[in-house]
Design a protein around this motif. Structure first.
Motif, PDB file in Angstrom:
ATOM      1  N   UNK A  18      42.247  44.528  36.625  1.00  0.00           N
ATOM      2  CA  UNK A  18      43.871  45.108  35.344  1.00  0.00           C
ATOM      3  C   UNK A  18      43.367  43.429  35.260  1.00  0.00           C
ATOM      4  N   UNK A  19      42.667  42.675  35.041  1.00  0.00           N
ATOM      5  CA  UNK A  19      42.559  41.530  34.638  1.00  0.00           C
ATOM      6  C   UNK A  19      41.657  41.807  33.056  1.00  0.00           C
ATOM      7  N   UNK A  20      41.323  42.534  33.093  1.00  0.00           N
ATOM      8  CA  UNK A  20      41.371  43.044  31.560  1.00  0.00           C
ATOM      9  C   UNK A  20      42.284  43.626  30.943  1.00  0.00           C
ATOM     10  N   UNK A  21      43.392  43.415  31.452  1.00  0.00           N
ATOM     11  CA  UNK A  21      44.773  43.695  30.475  1.00  0.00           C
ATOM     12  C   UNK A  21      45.337  42.659  28.928  1.00  0.00           C
ATOM     13  N   UNK A  22      45.444  43.178  28.151  1.00  0.00           N
ATOM     14  CA  UNK A  22      45.634  42.155  27.268  1.00  0.00           C
ATOM     15  C   UNK A  22      47.482  42.416  26.320  1.00  0.00           C
ATOM     16  N   UNK A  23      47.767  41.483  25.785  1.00  0.00           N
ATOM     17  CA  UNK A  23      48.961  41.105  25.305  1.00  0.00           C
ATOM     18  C   UNK A  23      50.452  40.515  26.225  1.00  0.00           C
ATOM     19  N   UNK A  32      50.729  42.543  30.671  1.00  0.00           N
ATOM     20  CA  UNK A  32      49.739  42.043  32.252  1.00  0.00           C
ATOM     21  C   UNK A  32      50.180  42.161  32.953  1.00  0.00           C
ATOM     22  N   UNK A  33      51.327  41.972  33.703  1.00  0.00           N
ATOM     23  CA  UNK A  33      51.833  42.324  35.129  1.00  0.00           C
ATOM     24  C   UNK A  33      51.829  43.818  34.933  1.00  0.00           C
TER      25      UNK A  33
END
Length: 150
Positions: free
Chosen positions: A113-118, A123-124
């Motif tokens: 999940x550390x690759x999530x953006x926005x 991200x949460x």
């Protein structure tokens, strides 16, 4: 090694940096099986604590704020019946370290999940998705049943 259908008594969860996925999994397993399964987590490399983990785990009443990332080499114990790896590099490392031991090593591909953006909320949501996926997988694999209501 655990016999088919038998719950392991000691489980190690492993990922890349022991900062997000494996501490989430360890906290979940510890909460679901208090005093029944010995649970630890480790990573291939030592990462940094991630405040998003604390936030999404607190939503389920689980406190991960005292977790300190550790590597496989930092573990001062062995004798796990099951090693669950959540990232490819952790799987390779676990297989290398356990090749002479009678231990089950299972790979559960899990999004990082550390690759999530926005936005912060997006991200949460990625962290929550990983948490919820781990919760369902742990319940199923370790044969969790709700405690009798009393």
């Amino acid at each position: 090694m655990t016999e088919p259908g038998k719950r392991p008594t000691a489980v190690l969860f492993a990922c890349g940096m022991n900062a997000v996925r494996s501490p989430m999994a360890a906290a979940i397993a510890s909460a679901l099986f208090p005093g029944r399964i010995y649970v630890k987590s480790a990573g291939v490399k030592r990462g940094d604590r991630d405040p998003f983990v604390d936030q999404v785990m607190a939503e389920l009443g689980m406190d991960t704020s005292k977790h300190q990332p550790k590597t496989f080499e930092d573990l001062d114990e062995s004798g796990f019946d099951l090693v669950v790896t959540l990232a490819p590099q952790a799987h390779h490392k676990a297989l290398e370290l356990t090749r002479t031991e009678a231990v089950d090593v299972e790979y559960w591909p899990t999004m990082d999940p550390t690759l999530a953006t926005g936005s912060r909320e997006q991200i949460l949501d990625a962290y929550r998705a990983v948490r919820d996926q781990l919760l369902m997988r742990i319940k199923k694999r370790l044969d969790w049943t709700p405690p009798p209501s009393g």
